[in-house]
Design a protein around this motif. Sequence first.
Motif, mmCIF file in Angstrom:
data_model
loop_
_atom_site.group_PDB
_atom_site.id
_atom_site.type_symbol
_atom_site.label_atom_id
_atom_site.label_comp_id
_atom_site.label_asym_id
_atom_site.label_seq_id
_atom_site.Cartn_x
_atom_site.Cartn_y
_atom_site.Cartn_z
ATOM 1 N N GLY A 235 0.819 -1.199 0.000
ATOM 2 C CA GLY A 235 0.000 0.000 0.000
ATOM 3 C C GLY A 235 0.857 1.254 0.000
ATOM 4 N N LEU A 236 2.136 1.128 -0.393
ATOM 5 C CA LEU A 236 3.059 2.266 -0.391
ATOM 6 C C LEU A 236 3.534 2.651 -1.785
ATOM 7 N N GLY A 237 3.329 1.785 -2.768
ATOM 8 C CA GLY A 237 3.864 2.044 -4.104
ATOM 9 C C GLY A 237 3.378 3.352 -4.701
ATOM 10 N N LEU A 238 2.063 3.578 -4.701
ATOM 11 C CA LEU A 238 1.516 4.798 -5.281
ATOM 12 C C LEU A 238 1.803 6.014 -4.410
ATOM 13 N N TYR A 239 1.910 5.803 -3.100
ATOM 14 C CA TYR A 239 2.304 6.902 -2.221
ATOM 15 C C TYR A 239 3.714 7.382 -2.577
ATOM 16 N N ILE A 240 4.624 6.442 -2.821
ATOM 17 C CA ILE A 240 5.988 6.800 -3.212
ATOM 18 C C ILE A 240 5.981 7.522 -4.560
ATOM 19 N N VAL A 241 5.144 7.062 -5.483
ATOM 20 C CA VAL A 241 5.040 7.718 -6.784
ATOM 21 C C VAL A 241 4.617 9.176 -6.613
ATOM 22 N N ARG A 242 3.584 9.417 -5.822
ATOM 23 C CA ARG A 242 3.093 10.793 -5.643
ATOM 24 C C ARG A 242 4.146 11.682 -4.992
ATOM 25 N N ARG A 243 4.820 11.197 -3.945
ATOM 26 C CA ARG A 243 5.810 12.019 -3.247
ATOM 27 C C ARG A 243 6.997 12.327 -4.164
ATOM 28 N N MET A 244 7.453 11.342 -4.931
ATOM 29 C CA MET A 244 8.578 11.596 -5.822
ATOM 30 C C MET A 244 8.192 12.537 -6.955
ATOM 31 N N MET A 245 6.965 12.454 -7.434
ATOM 32 C CA MET A 245 6.510 13.386 -8.456
ATOM 33 C C MET A 245 6.435 14.796 -7.894
ATOM 34 N N GLN A 246 5.977 14.943 -6.653
ATOM 35 C CA GLN A 246 5.933 16.259 -6.035
ATOM 36 C C GLN A 246 7.330 16.849 -5.890
ATOM 37 N N LEU A 247 8.298 16.033 -5.448
ATOM 38 C CA LEU A 247 9.663 16.510 -5.285
ATOM 39 C C LEU A 247 10.291 16.887 -6.625
ATOM 40 N N ALA A 248 9.833 16.258 -7.704
ATOM 41 C CA ALA A 248 10.362 16.550 -9.037
ATOM 42 C C ALA A 248 9.643 17.720 -9.701
ATOM 43 N N GLY A 249 8.664 18.309 -9.001
ATOM 44 C CA GLY A 249 7.905 19.403 -9.582
ATOM 45 C C GLY A 249 6.854 18.949 -10.572
ATOM 46 N N GLY A 250 6.483 17.686 -10.518
ATOM 47 C CA GLY A 250 5.460 17.145 -11.410
ATOM 48 C C GLY A 250 4.189 16.801 -10.654
ATOM 49 N N ARG A 251 3.350 16.023 -11.288
ATOM 50 C CA ARG A 251 2.091 15.629 -10.661
ATOM 51 C C ARG A 251 1.645 14.283 -11.224
ATOM 52 N N VAL A 252 0.735 13.628 -10.510
ATOM 53 C CA VAL A 252 0.188 12.350 -10.946
ATOM 54 C C VAL A 252 -1.277 12.303 -10.559
ATOM 55 N N SER A 253 -2.080 11.686 -11.396
ATOM 56 C CA SER A 253 -3.505 11.546 -11.132
ATOM 57 C C SER A 253 -3.964 10.182 -11.612
ATOM 58 N N ALA A 254 -5.101 9.737 -11.085
ATOM 59 C CA ALA A 254 -5.657 8.430 -11.442
ATOM 60 C C ALA A 254 -7.125 8.586 -11.789
#
Length: 277
Positions: A235-254
């Motif tokens: 239950g952490l995979g997508l959480y890691i994706v969102r945090r890394m996208m935020q740190l990279a100045g990007g975004r993710v949505s589903a």
Amino acid sequence: IDRQLLGEEHRHIAQYAWEGSFFIIALAACIAVIARALRAEARVLQEQESFLALVSHQFKTPLASLQLSLETMAMRPLSPEHLRALIDRMLSDLARMESMVTHILESMRLDRGRIELRSEPVDLGGAVARVVAGFEERAAKDHITVSADIERGLHVLADPLALDVILRNLLENALAAVAPVGGGPVPFSGRRAGSEVELSVRDSGVGFRPADAARLFQKFTRLHPGGGGSHFGTGLGLYIVRRMMQLAGGRVSAQSAGIGQGATFVLAWPAGEHGET
């Protein structure tokens, strides 16, 4: 004397009003701070309970499988085919536990701000191709076809290692969603969108309720298998994706049309020109 008494009365009334207002404001601020602390404590307790439930179930299952395999191998001689099957199962259990430990450690580092990401142009097509190649065998076993249609020359401003983690977690999530329905396609699609580069990952898997889209990216969120979550995983995979996208100045949505309708994940990074520093 009357005017003096009246003036004293007005001064006392103003003093009491000011002191009363200050006390009410201070009391409201204290209540707000206490409420915030209580909410934070409740969130921490909930995460601790989720983590304990994760450890008790997700780690216990592969350990029990490993123990059973080893006991079977120790009890009697086995044919080469049976021995090979047990070894493959043990390797799969070990890989599963390694993945869970990696996710837990990565989430802790992200929470504590111990990850420093670089920002450099990275070839998106090449990054996707490397990740897809690493999952070809697993996808074939589950009758899943992973494809990539990335525009040539697309570069994103990102950390190469973080980009690899993001793509791996997204692909693992897609495979876990498609496997229960007997397989299907998982296409990657990348294009330039103004000053950004967008990458979409679609699957024909179990899907999820539209109202659960935001919950997917919260820590320890594992929706019911019928509602878009995998029975296994941290239950952490997508959480890691969102945090890394935020740190990279990007975004993710589903997005998903509902249970059984598949899902689409869209990521957006700042575009980076080849050779940019």
